[in-house]
Motif scaffolding. Structure first.
Motif, PDB file in Angstrom:
ATOM      1  N   ASP A 120       0.815  -1.213   0.000  1.00  0.00           N
ATOM      2  CA  ASP A 120       0.000   0.000   0.000  1.00  0.00           C
ATOM      3  C   ASP A 120       0.851   1.267   0.000  1.00  0.00           C
ATOM      4  OD1 ASP A 120      -2.586   1.066  -0.113  1.00  0.00           O
ATOM      5  OD2 ASP A 120      -2.649   1.397   2.042  1.00  0.00           O
ATOM      6  N   SER A 121       2.122   1.150   0.359  1.00  0.00           N
ATOM      7  CA  SER A 121       2.989   2.330   0.422  1.00  0.00           C
ATOM      8  C   SER A 121       3.769   2.555  -0.876  1.00  0.00           C
ATOM      9  CB  SER A 121       3.979   2.193   1.590  1.00  0.00           C
ATOM     10  OG  SER A 121       4.870   1.115   1.367  1.00  0.00           O
ATOM     11  N   ARG A 122       3.655   1.660  -1.845  1.00  0.00           N
ATOM     12  CA  ARG A 122       4.389   1.806  -3.108  1.00  0.00           C
ATOM     13  C   ARG A 122       3.770   2.892  -3.986  1.00  0.00           C
ATOM     14  NH1 ARG A 122       4.113  -3.516  -6.366  1.00  0.00           N
ATOM     15  NH2 ARG A 122       1.948  -2.832  -6.267  1.00  0.00           N
ATOM     16  N   PRO A 123       4.548   3.449  -4.899  1.00  0.00           N
ATOM     17  CA  PRO A 123       3.970   4.403  -5.850  1.00  0.00           C
ATOM     18  C   PRO A 123       3.155   3.727  -6.944  1.00  0.00           C
ATOM     19  CG  PRO A 123       6.324   4.123  -6.287  1.00  0.00           C
ATOM     20  CD  PRO A 123       6.024   3.386  -5.008  1.00  0.00           C
ATOM     21  N   GLU A 124       3.420   2.443  -7.209  1.00  0.00           N
ATOM     22  CA  GLU A 124       2.711   1.746  -8.276  1.00  0.00           C
ATOM     23  C   GLU A 124       1.259   1.475  -7.882  1.00  0.00           C
ATOM     24  OE1 GLU A 124       7.030   0.793  -8.409  1.00  0.00           O
ATOM     25  OE2 GLU A 124       5.481   0.519  -6.891  1.00  0.00           O
ATOM     26  N   PRO A 125       0.352   1.441  -8.865  1.00  0.00           N
ATOM     27  CA  PRO A 125      -1.049   1.125  -8.551  1.00  0.00           C
ATOM     28  C   PRO A 125      -1.195  -0.311  -8.054  1.00  0.00           C
ATOM     29  CG  PRO A 125      -0.699   1.158 -10.921  1.00  0.00           C
ATOM     30  CD  PRO A 125       0.555   1.690 -10.307  1.00  0.00           C
ATOM     31  N   LEU A 126      -2.178  -0.517  -7.191  1.00  0.00           N
ATOM     32  CA  LEU A 126      -2.445  -1.862  -6.700  1.00  0.00           C
ATOM     33  C   LEU A 126      -3.085  -2.697  -7.795  1.00  0.00           C
ATOM     34  CD1 LEU A 126      -3.888  -1.036  -3.172  1.00  0.00           C
ATOM     35  CD2 LEU A 126      -1.712  -2.179  -3.652  1.00  0.00           C
TER      36      LEU A 126
END
Length: 247
Positions: A120-126
């Motif tokens: 959830d903390s990544r810049p990429e979309p889930l």
């Protein structure tokens, strides 16, 4: 659906007051987000800080973001991204072994919560869907549960809008990858998986407990892309360095 989620969250808060969470490693009071893990033990976990951008394998000191390992410089895997935030070493190996083979489902909830936090903390979309790596029916009957499915359930409870899809099937029993040498591993899982029906998403993540050589996840990604999926991520709680020249 949102009402059900709020009700479940309220129920969990009530249970936490009745049965306060405690750390699965040291027994101290647990803390969010993993609950059954204390802040000190969480900080001491072997976090993977320099993963290969292609396959997630731990890179040596001095590596920078988006570096590739030797294997990925020669040929990238079929999956597009890897999320495996921990090294598979003490105490993570102990946690995964207890969860996978000894029905320690509370430990699985800890691992799932940690993986969800990093996702959830990544810049990429889930991804739209999570696909647990399926067990063959014979192994599922013997074990009684699929640890990848339990992880995926924990992830969907923590990642709003992400659902589980159970249309991935293991159609052929395979030998355990750890018992095979480098040359045998790809063939062991070739043709072992199939997609049941039409995948209702173009961006998915395949979920497993630990990523060792990556052959299983690579084969699943190949099958999914042949079925029309555009982006396949490989999610695991921990990454084990593969033998040199293997994936």
């Amino acid at each position: 659906m949102e009402g059900v989620r709020r009700w479940l969250q309220a129920l969990e808060r009530g249970l936490d007051r009745l049965y306060p969470p405690c750390c699965v490693l040291c027994g101290a009071p647990g803390e969010p987000p993993a609950l059954d893990l204390c802040a000190g033990c969480r900080q001491d976990l072997p976090w993977l800080s320099r993963p290969c951008a292609g396959c997630g394998v731990p890179l040596p000191a001095g590596a920078v973001a988006n570096d590739l390992c030797g294997d990925c410089l020669q040929a990238r895997p079929c999956f597009d991204r890897v999320l495996a935030p921990l090294h598979y070493r003490f105490p993570v190996d102990r946690l995964i072994t207890g969860f996978k083979f000894h029905r320690q489902l509370a430990t699985g909830r800890v691992l799932g919560a940690l993986l969800a936090e990093v996702a959830d903390s990544r810049p990429e979309p889930l991804p739209e869907l999570l696909l647990p790596v399926p067990l063959h029916p014979q192994r599922l009957r013997a074990r009684g549960y699929n640890q990848a499915t339990e992880l995926a359930r924990q992830l969907t409870s923590a990642l709003p809008g992400v659902r589980i899809w159970h249309g991935l099937r293991r159609v052929r029993a395979t030998s355990t990858q750890s018992g095979l040498d480098r040359a045998q591993r790809p063939g062991n899982v070739l043709g072992a998986f199939a997609v049941n029906g039409t995948l209702p998403a173009r961006h998915v993540a395949v979920v497993d407990d630990v990523m060792t050589t990556g052959c299983t996840l690579d084969e699943i990604a190949r099958v999914l892309k042949a079925a029309g999926v555009e982006t396949v991520e490989a999610w695991a709680t921990a990454r084990t360095p593969p033998p040199p020249g293997s994936r």
